[in-house]
Write a protein that holds these residues in place. Sequence first.
Motif, mmCIF file in Angstrom:
data_model
loop_
_atom_site.group_PDB
_atom_site.id
_atom_site.type_symbol
_atom_site.label_atom_id
_atom_site.label_comp_id
_atom_site.label_asym_id
_atom_site.label_seq_id
_atom_site.Cartn_x
_atom_site.Cartn_y
_atom_site.Cartn_z
ATOM 1 N N LEU A 1 46.997 51.552 40.670
ATOM 2 C CA LEU A 1 45.754 51.086 40.292
ATOM 3 C C LEU A 1 44.700 51.579 39.998
ATOM 4 C CD1 LEU A 1 44.519 47.901 39.909
ATOM 5 C CD2 LEU A 1 43.843 48.194 42.352
ATOM 6 N N ILE A 2 43.786 51.660 38.700
ATOM 7 C CA ILE A 2 42.798 52.337 38.548
ATOM 8 C C ILE A 2 41.569 51.436 38.373
ATOM 9 C CG2 ILE A 2 41.858 54.152 36.756
ATOM 10 C CD1 ILE A 2 44.452 54.618 35.843
ATOM 11 N N ARG A 3 40.623 51.908 38.671
ATOM 12 C CA ARG A 3 39.151 50.965 38.605
ATOM 13 C C ARG A 3 38.138 52.042 38.843
ATOM 14 N NH1 ARG A 3 37.384 49.751 44.049
ATOM 15 N NH2 ARG A 3 39.143 50.054 45.673
ATOM 16 N N ARG A 4 36.914 51.523 38.573
ATOM 17 C CA ARG A 4 35.683 52.292 38.565
ATOM 18 C C ARG A 4 35.214 52.192 40.142
ATOM 19 N NH1 ARG A 4 35.237 49.981 33.545
ATOM 20 N NH2 ARG A 4 34.456 48.038 34.751
ATOM 21 N N LYS A 5 34.808 53.237 40.488
ATOM 22 C CA LYS A 5 34.073 53.132 41.818
ATOM 23 C C LYS A 5 32.897 52.409 42.084
ATOM 24 C CE LYS A 5 35.728 58.098 43.383
ATOM 25 N NZ LYS A 5 35.271 59.226 43.916
ATOM 26 N N THR A 6 32.234 52.509 41.129
ATOM 27 C CA THR A 6 30.830 51.460 41.128
ATOM 28 C C THR A 6 30.722 50.315 40.540
ATOM 29 O OG1 THR A 6 30.170 52.821 39.149
ATOM 30 C CG2 THR A 6 29.682 53.891 41.162
ATOM 31 N N ASP A 7 31.928 49.648 40.347
ATOM 32 C CA ASP A 7 32.016 48.257 39.686
ATOM 33 C C ASP A 7 31.371 47.186 40.689
ATOM 34 O OD1 ASP A 7 32.603 46.140 38.185
ATOM 35 O OD2 ASP A 7 34.235 47.136 37.092
ATOM 36 N N VAL A 8 30.537 46.507 40.277
ATOM 37 C CA VAL A 8 29.979 45.528 41.268
ATOM 38 C C VAL A 8 30.233 44.173 40.845
ATOM 39 C CG1 VAL A 8 27.990 46.965 41.871
ATOM 40 C CG2 VAL A 8 27.786 45.492 39.942
ATOM 41 N N SER A 9 31.143 44.064 39.633
ATOM 42 C CA SER A 9 31.527 42.685 39.079
ATOM 43 C C SER A 9 32.289 41.770 40.158
ATOM 44 C CB SER A 9 32.269 42.986 37.892
ATOM 45 O OG SER A 9 32.898 41.581 37.666
ATOM 46 N N GLU A 10 31.602 40.587 40.515
ATOM 47 C CA GLU A 10 32.422 39.657 41.398
ATOM 48 C C GLU A 10 33.647 39.342 41.043
ATOM 49 O OE1 GLU A 10 32.684 37.770 44.898
ATOM 50 O OE2 GLU A 10 31.005 38.894 44.304
ATOM 51 N N THR A 11 33.834 39.132 39.589
ATOM 52 C CA THR A 11 35.186 38.793 39.247
ATOM 53 C C THR A 11 36.239 39.933 39.610
ATOM 54 O OG1 THR A 11 34.428 37.541 37.306
ATOM 55 C CG2 THR A 11 36.405 38.393 37.102
ATOM 56 N N VAL A 12 35.992 40.992 39.130
ATOM 57 C CA VAL A 12 36.896 42.400 39.513
ATOM 58 C C VAL A 12 37.023 42.293 40.831
ATOM 59 C CG1 VAL A 12 37.052 44.668 39.232
ATOM 60 C CG2 VAL A 12 35.944 43.335 37.293
ATOM 61 N N ARG A 13 36.059 42.087 41.673
ATOM 62 C CA ARG A 13 36.338 42.445 43.183
ATOM 63 C C ARG A 13 37.117 41.055 43.681
ATOM 64 N NH1 ARG A 13 30.633 43.537 44.004
ATOM 65 N NH2 ARG A 13 30.103 41.399 44.409
ATOM 66 N N THR A 14 37.168 40.102 43.186
ATOM 67 C CA THR A 14 37.985 38.754 43.306
ATOM 68 C C THR A 14 39.596 39.201 43.145
ATOM 69 O OG1 THR A 14 36.455 37.141 43.139
ATOM 70 C CG2 THR A 14 38.613 36.472 42.797
ATOM 71 N N VAL A 15 39.731 39.724 41.857
ATOM 72 C CA VAL A 15 41.154 40.132 41.529
ATOM 73 C C VAL A 15 41.681 41.212 42.200
ATOM 74 C CG1 VAL A 15 42.279 40.953 39.597
ATOM 75 C CG2 VAL A 15 40.710 39.417 39.051
ATOM 76 N N LEU A 16 40.684 42.278 42.589
ATOM 77 C CA LEU A 16 41.113 43.348 43.537
ATOM 78 C C LEU A 16 41.604 42.780 45.040
ATOM 79 C CD1 LEU A 16 38.526 45.897 42.891
ATOM 80 C CD2 LEU A 16 41.005 46.299 42.623
ATOM 81 N N ASP A 17 40.808 41.852 45.479
ATOM 82 C CA ASP A 17 41.222 41.148 46.704
ATOM 83 C C ASP A 17 42.513 40.515 46.626
ATOM 84 O OD1 ASP A 17 38.822 42.118 47.953
ATOM 85 O OD2 ASP A 17 37.908 39.893 47.569
ATOM 86 N N VAL A 18 42.824 39.927 45.536
ATOM 87 C CA VAL A 18 44.273 39.133 45.373
ATOM 88 C C VAL A 18 45.310 40.087 45.309
ATOM 89 C CG1 VAL A 18 45.671 37.876 43.516
ATOM 90 C CG2 VAL A 18 43.222 37.189 44.080
ATOM 91 N N LEU A 19 44.968 41.311 44.541
ATOM 92 C CA LEU A 19 46.104 42.361 44.532
ATOM 93 C C LEU A 19 46.432 42.904 45.935
ATOM 94 C CD1 LEU A 19 45.046 44.182 41.237
ATOM 95 C CD2 LEU A 19 47.481 43.293 41.579
ATOM 96 N N LYS A 20 45.203 42.993 46.705
ATOM 97 C CA LYS A 20 45.480 43.846 47.612
ATOM 98 C C LYS A 20 46.254 42.904 48.898
ATOM 99 C CE LYS A 20 41.471 46.538 47.947
ATOM 100 N NZ LYS A 20 39.988 46.789 48.588
#
Length: 413
Positions: A384-403
């Motif tokens: 899984l590749i992502r930006r270290k500094t991404d602050v988007s709430e949408t992206v964080r939500t998707v990351l939580d689901v993936l984890k």
Amino acid sequence: MIDGGLRDTHIGVAAGRGWAAIGRSRAAGALPQGTVAVPITGLGTTLVGVVSWRRSDRRPVVRTTVEAVLAAARKLPNTRVRPDPALPVATLPRASGKMRRPDGTMPPAVEVRHLRAMLAVAATQTIGRAAERLGITQPALSRQLGELEHASGLHLMDRSARGVQLTPAGSAFAGDCPAILLELERILQDTTRARRGMEGRCVIAAVPTATTGEILSRLLAATAEKHPHLHLVIEEMATPLQVDAIGRGEIDLGLAHSYPALDKTGSLKLDLLQDDRVDAALVSATGPLAGRKRLTGKDLADVPFLFMERSFHPAFYDRIMSALRGIGLEPRVEGTYDGLRAVWSLSAQGKGWCLGFRSQATHPPAGTVLIPVTGFDVPWGITLIRRKTDVSETVRTVLDVLKGLANKRKGKR
């Protein structure tokens, strides 16, 4: 909710989210994994492709493009292109003329493509090489340069048989182009990411493998249940292209192959989602090797190897070639390709063999079989590749689901 193109629609169907219409030609070929094509009685809709343009657009490049599209369409079966279709009326821009604008302001007719054209000419000093670098024809580039000189009211370059020589005004203009383009790119990245976050959209790029299909199917099902307001857009993209796309802000997350040295800038966060191995060959299901239980380097010595060009990802290329030489195989490379679907299709047609992943053992690409290669084993996986500094709430939500999905998978082992 699913948003995007055919790739995510097919994944949604495979995940049991519903059904989708498919054309007759697509149904007759290799279907997306996990799906079947079933005829619908009484449904017979004809799809007609059209080419359209703005009636007021008189740029020569528009007419050239329309002519090329129609020429290609005439070669297709059941073509409906008329012998004498109405074409755009092209008007060449004047090479010079007075500009009716305040001094020191940007001419409204100057576009980003003009800046890129000027920068390419400054770098190569010839129209031919600059056009090749930009991926356009020489006449198209000449028209763009003419438009730029006309819009700016400046003489930017002198052409001769030996190439292109920038005038003092042209040199000054070209010198400012990189900074302008970088700033425009930064603004676009920031704006695009902000808009996606406000809309609840998350763009995920993925390599087209069975493993990523499984991960995305579970992700779509979980987000539909827990976060129905999210819009997931899935794009098929090779691993090296994902790294650049994240840097440009075009995608939010990437499901990529675990290539060595993926992050050269230190701006990305990499998480291994699933282990895999490259330890097999994909060959045609109807070819002479299809019935073998195992293969050796000697078995593959005279069979063309369908692989990428080294420049596409040097570290991975060298790693695979070293592993193959380790089993006594100097692969026979007759052509190079930068897409998995291309090599899978050629392999199914009996044009050669390509790398096989252990995860493909039960569901190899259509028309191929997976056969282990003795002594060949390269660690692999999906990262899984992502930006270290991404602050988007949408992206964080998707990351939580993936984890959460990854933790469930580990708990079942």
